[in-house]
Design an enzyme around this catalytic site. Structure first.
Site, PDB file in Angstrom:
ATOM      1  N   GLU A 139     -10.209   0.201  -3.519  1.00 57.06           N
ATOM      2  CA  GLU A 139     -11.147  -0.565  -2.666  1.00 57.06           C
ATOM      3  C   GLU A 139     -11.902   0.337  -1.695  1.00 57.06           C
ATOM      4  O   GLU A 139     -13.055   0.101  -1.388  1.00 57.06           O
ATOM      5  CB  GLU A 139     -10.341  -1.528  -1.777  1.00 57.06           C
ATOM      6  N   ASP A 178       0.796  -1.234   0.000  1.00 56.94           N
ATOM      7  CA  ASP A 178       0.000   0.000   0.000  1.00 56.94           C
ATOM      8  C   ASP A 178       0.828   1.284   0.000  1.00 56.94           C
ATOM      9  O   ASP A 178       0.294   2.355  -0.279  1.00 56.94           O
ATOM     10  CB  ASP A 178      -0.926   0.017   1.226  1.00 56.94           C
TER      11      ASP A 178
HETATM   12  O1  F6P Z   1      -1.691  -5.375   2.828  1.00 54.61           O
HETATM   13  C1  F6P Z   1      -2.600  -4.359   2.628  1.00 54.61           C
HETATM   14  C2  F6P Z   1      -3.776  -4.844   1.850  1.00 54.61           C
HETATM   15  O2  F6P Z   1      -3.247  -5.442   0.737  1.00 54.61           O
HETATM   16  C3  F6P Z   1      -4.842  -3.845   1.460  1.00 54.61           C
HETATM   17  O3  F6P Z   1      -4.558  -3.083   0.336  1.00 54.61           O
HETATM   18  C4  F6P Z   1      -6.043  -4.722   1.311  1.00 54.61           C
HETATM   19  O4  F6P Z   1      -7.212  -4.016   1.438  1.00 54.61           O
HETATM   20  C5  F6P Z   1      -5.865  -5.685   2.424  1.00 54.61           C
HETATM   21  O5  F6P Z   1      -4.468  -5.815   2.598  1.00 54.61           O
HETATM   22  C6  F6P Z   1      -6.528  -7.011   2.268  1.00 54.61           C
HETATM   23  O6  F6P Z   1      -5.891  -7.948   3.029  1.00 54.61           O
HETATM   24  P1  F6P Z   1      -6.485  -9.260   3.694  1.00 54.61           P
HETATM   25  O7  F6P Z   1      -7.431  -9.864   2.729  1.00 54.61           O
HETATM   26  O8  F6P Z   1      -5.294 -10.087   3.961  1.00 54.61           O
HETATM   27  O9  F6P Z   1      -7.170  -8.834   4.943  1.00 54.61           O
END
Ligand code: F6P
Length: 358
Positions: free
Chosen positions: A232, A137
């Protein structure tokens, strides 16, 4: 004897292994005493429960290019640190006890924002800690760059590139959802790199009418298609005006799986265009690190290794203006690096005609 603990915490990303390799190789190559490296498994959970494996030359060989983390990872939320474990013990106290029992000289934490906050807490509790800036990120405060960002950016950009050809063949509107719940570094860079027509970021709440105007301008033009890149965590101006509680309830009541589908529905309704959704999802965190990340991760690892050999702790290794530097942990902990709506790249993108929906 120099005994080093190391762990990877939070969401994984590319170049975690490359970074650990950089630390360990530097220490082993240059130490004047014997060295033992203990890799805690599954993030802070390994430190809490004393689960680790010894890392030597053999375990580090061939991992420069390997994605994921050889140690495994997990999330141990900072805000739950003082919530007692099932057996009534405190997580921080357990981590301190493991560190002490294993007679560690220091702990190296590869983590993003939350993990660095915990690393700072451990440093305040008297542990020798070094944090290394991990996350696709790129939202870690105090560093221009985090390792993982460039690799994720390549994947996100390739997705937009690939969507371009099919979008143009069919004259369709595509909404491409790119990772970034709280910050929009990947969607911003991938959107510019992939030639998106609209980029929607969490930091710049959008007006649906403006988004649809931009889509219409593009679809009514010669090309007949449009690419909308949405983070997102992108949010409409209308939703941004709600209280946190109201917004949460609204998101929970959604019948669509994510913001991209919600937006696609809105654009279809307002413009009458045929809209499709594409989501690369966790592929953005997967696979081998790109060459840039391999080099950066190695530099970060070498800096940490040098600091360990000099007995210097209490900082995060960072990139500032392409220089590898050290930033005090307490200056970094708990802060998020967001995209400024006035930043140069946002202004340049606007000059190109890219709409941010504002
Ligand atoms: O590591 C950060 C990130 O990749 C975000 O951009 C994303 O929203 C989130 O992790 C999703 O991660 P997980 O599905 O592992 O909770």
């Amino acid at each position: 004897m120099l005994r080093i603990g190391m762990l990877t915490s939070g969401g994984d990303c590319q170049a975690l292994n490359a970074t650990m390799r950089g630390v360990v190789k530097t220490v082993i190559n240059n130490a004047t005493e014997s060295v033992e490296i203990l890799g805690f498994t599954n993030g802070y959970q390994g430190l809490i429960w004393g689960n680790y494996k010894k890392l030597g030359w053999k375990s580090l060989s061939g991992i420069l290019t390997r994605g994921g983390t050889i140690l495994g990872t997990s999330r141990t939320p900072f805000k739950e640190l003082d919530v007692p474990l099932e057996d009534g013990t405190n997580k921080v106290e357990r981590m301190k006890a493991t560190y002490k029992d294993l007679e560690l000289d220091c702990l190296v934490v590869l983590g993003g924002n939350g993990s660095t906050k915990t690393a700072n807490r451990l440093a305040q509790e008297g542990l020798n800690v070094i944090a290394l800036p991990k996350t696709i990120d790129n939202d870690t405060w105090g560093t221009d760059l985090t390792f993982g960002f460039h690799s994720a950016l390549e994947i996100a950009t390739k997705c937009i590139d690939d969507i371009h050809t099919t979008a143009s063949s069919h004259g369709r509107v595509f909404v491409v959802e790119i990772m970034g719940h709280k910050v929009g570094w990947i969607p911003l860079y991938a959107g510019v790199a992939g030639g998106a027509d609209v980029i929607l970021l969490p930091e710049i709440p959008y007006d649906l009418e403006k988004v649809c105007e931009a889509v219409n301008r593009r679809t009514e033009g010669k090309s007949g298609f449009a690419i909308v890149v949405v983070a997102e965590g992108a949010i409409s101006q209308e939703d941004a005006a709600l209280s946190k509680k109201e917004y949460k309830a609204k998101v929970e009541a959604r019948t669509t799986p994510s913001v991209a589908y919600e937006l696609a529905k809105d654009i279809e309704r307002e413009t009458g265009a045929e809209v499709r959704v594409a989501i690369p999802g966790h592929t953005q965190r997967g696979g081998a690190p790109c060459p840039y990340d391999r080099v950066f991760a190695t530099q970060v690892g070498v800096e940490a290794g040098k600091a360990i050999l000099a007995g210097e702790y209490g900082f995060m290794v960072a990139d500032r203006g392409r220089q590898i530097v050290r930033v005090p942990l307490q200056d970094v902990a708990g802060k998020l690096k967001t995209v400024s709506p006035n930043s140069q790249l946002v202004q340049e993108a606007k000059a190109l005609g890219i709409s941010f929906g504002d």
